[in-house]
Structure formats: C-alpha cells, structure tokens
Write an enzyme that holds these catalytic residues in place. Sequence first.
Site: not given
Ligand code: NAD
Length: 421
Positions: A69, A93, A105, A189, A219, A350
């Site tokens: 997953k 995780k 992944k 999350t 997100n 999920s």
């Molecule tokens: P997303 O694409 O919605 O958001 C990412 C954000 O990071 C954006 O606002 C982007 O502008 C910002 N960003 C990028 N580079 C940056 C920088 N240099 N400085 C500051 N901000 C910056 O992605 P997401 O889904 O929110 O995921 C973010 C993190 O959370 C990732 O590491 C992802 O693996 C992790 N994550 C997300 C989920 C989920 O369900 N969405 C679950 C587990 C982990």
Amino acid sequence: MPHHSLLDLALVRLDEAAGYLEVDPDVIEKLQYPRETTKVRLMIRMDDGSRKSFLAWRCRYDDTRGPTKGGIRFHPDSNEDEVETLAFWMMFKCAVMNLPYGGGKGAVCVDPRKLSKAELERLSRAYIQAFARIVGPDRDIPAPDVYTNAMIMGWMADEYSQIVGQASPAVITGKPIALGGSVGRNDATARGGYYLVKDLASVLGLEGKMRVAIQGFGNAGQFIASLLAADSHQIVAVSDSTGAVYAPEGLDINLLLQTKADGLPVSSTAGRHGHQLINADDLVTIDADLLVPAALESMIHEGNASHIKAKVILELANGPITPEADKILAEKNITVLPDILANAGGVTVSYFEWVQNKQGYAWTLDEVHERLRTIMVREGRAIFNITQEKHVTWRTAAYIHALARLASAIEAHGTQSFFTS
Ligand code: NAD
C-alpha cells in the site's frame, strides 16, 4: 564522504530498531532490500499533437503483512531511490498502525502544473495501463500523494476496471466519494496528527493554547491549520513553495484557505490582517510551541535544526528531518512525533476505504473519525510507553514497535533455527 542514497539513510532506522529487539537474521535479510521495483516510460499524446514520454515507477517493498500500500507522487524530482525509500516508510507505517498491509509507493517524474487537464488524465490512465499487472485490490493498492488527488485516483480506478472488465474500486484509495471513496479521507492525515497531539498533550508539555508554525500549505498543511485553529490554537506562520507569512498574534486561516483555493500563494496575503512576509527558509525557526512540517523530504537539516525553537515537531510530511538534524533535535530535547506515526491517519482511512469497498457498505463520518481516533490513540500510547521503557526517542520507539510486528510476521514462516533443529 561516501555517497549515501536516501534508502541507505532510511535503513539506518531498521538497524537501530533491531538493536533493541531479538530479531532473527531472516528479518533483516528480508527487509533490507525492496522486493520489486518496476520502471517504465509512459508515453502520452499531448494536446498539440506531439508525443511525450515520462519516467514512472512502482515499488512493492515487502508484502509479508499483506498487500502493498502506498501513494503515487507526480513530481519533477521523483526518482527510483525516493520511490523505494517512501515504500520502505510505508511498510513501517502500516506496521505501526497494525494495518494488514505491506509497503509500496509509485511516482511519475513530471511537473503536473505544466500539463493540461486532458494531458493529466491521459498520464494517469497510462500509469495504470503500464502497472495493471502490478497493482490489484489484493496485491498492491495505490493512493494519492504529492500533486496527485481524488480525481486522479478516480481516473486510475476507472482505467483498472476497464482493463480487468469489472468494477474494482478497492484497487485504489483516495477516490472521490461518488466513486467509492470514504468520507473523512480528505483530512485524515491531518486529523490523525491532530488526535495524536490532543491525546498526548500532557506528556508532550503542550497543554493549553499552542502557537503553531506549518511548513507547506497543501492537503496536509491546510487541514491541520483548520483543525488546530478550530480548537483555538494560534497558527503563527505558514509557507508554501514560493514563500511564507507570519503573524505573531495568529494568521487568518480562512483568508489563507481562500487564497489557496483561488490558486494564489500564501505570500499574496502579506499586508492583510497583520500578515508579514518572511523568508520560506525561516519558517522552521519561528518561535512556536508546535512545528508541523507538511511539505517535502529533508527540509529540516544540519543547517537549520539548531535554530528550531519549537517544543514538539509533528511530522505530517514524510522524511522531513535528516538523520543529522534528528541528533541535533534530540540533544536540544525537542520531541519529534515521527512521520510513520504522525501522518499515518491518511493510510488508516485509506484502509477504511478499502474495507468499505470490499464490504460494499459505506460508513458514516462519525464512524470513520471514531475508528481513526481509537487507532491513533492506541498506537500513540503504545509508542510513548516504549520511549519510557527503553529511554529512546519517539522515532526509535515507533520503529521498534513496527519492527516487532514485521519480525513476528516474518518469523511465523519459520526461522533458521526452526528449519535446522
Ligand atoms: P500537497 O502537494 O497537497 O502539498 C505540498 C505543499 O508543500 C504545497 O503547499 C507546496 O507549495 C509546499 N511546498 C513545496 N515545497 C516547499 C518548500 N520548499 N517550502 C515550503 N513549502 C513547500 O501534498 P500533501 O498531500 O499535503 O503532502 C505533503 C507531505 O505530507 C508529503 O511529504 C506527503 O508525502 C505527506 N503525506 C501526505 C498524506 C496525504 O494524505 N495527503 C499522507 C501521508 C503523508
């Protein structure tokens, strides 16, 4: 200095956790390499009639505890090492949360902002055409990650269903609710991290009103901001890829959400409602109680870790802290709630979505929230107990907790001593 891949660095955690447990050598042999990584070149027709190709990967790291997953990321810096490392983290995780899954992944090396919507749909469908034999509801179940979303998951589920000739919603999670998605997946999350901090507030020294800084306003970042602000905590700084804003008395979260919904960067709110423009790199050093990295990997490193003032760091992003920075933070007595626990609410809901798809029965939002809270609290407290018993950081404790589950699954197939005695 020898060059270390991201996976080499991640594997240090495996060895470290193994030092606290009596695990059979089979366990390390099995977990130190990804089982299967497939690389393809996706070829799509662009709107101007030309053809363009994009490198893409899917990694199934280990499936001892169940089907693999993990999300699919669309990012111009994606590479095989990152995909394998993210799959390794997913394996841990899922074990931390005791979900019946292994780790996987996927990624496409692409800047999705440079594609039209129709090109994005063709690319998403091409991904599933290429990996249709690798994914599957009982084999490997993708989900959204950075720059992929519910609509993309819907296209992918549809493409898979067309290939196998039957509706197959359980092949992918994070789908739109109308296509078999779960209520409560969108903020899961952040909500998981929120439940964790709330339950552990007293042991973390975070009672009362907190000042919070959030790196990344996508997100995960937007939802944690909303949940904490609704609980009357102060969000004092947020950043995105183009800049950051700061307000010592608290930012206007609704203004920021509206700004992002309009497709504008957070920095465009500067000058309104007391928002001051700051350098994005300075966000992590803001004077706050709680720092929430919610952007990308390795953003807290040797160069900035010693300037961090927060008491607690909630890792909503995957791998935001380098191992060198981790040591500095431990010396400074800053508590890090590690990614494999802190952001596991996403994969947990999920999992709920997959269960509902298999049951053909949709749960209510209250059921989703309550089940998520129960699991976050149960595993958070178990890991806290390990920090106390073994005098280790939360990260090491989380790895010990997960490795114990992975090891008992691997050992249940028989160990060397079983086969030779
Ligand atoms: P997303 O694409 O919605 O958001 C990412 C954000 O990071 C954006 O606002 C982007 O502008 C910002 N960003 C990028 N580079 C940056 C920088 N240099 N400085 C500051 N901000 C910056 O992605 P997401 O889904 O929110 O995921 C973010 C993190 O959370 C990732 O590491 C992802 O693996 C992790 N994550 C997300 C989920 C989920 O369900 N969405 C679950 C587990 C982990």
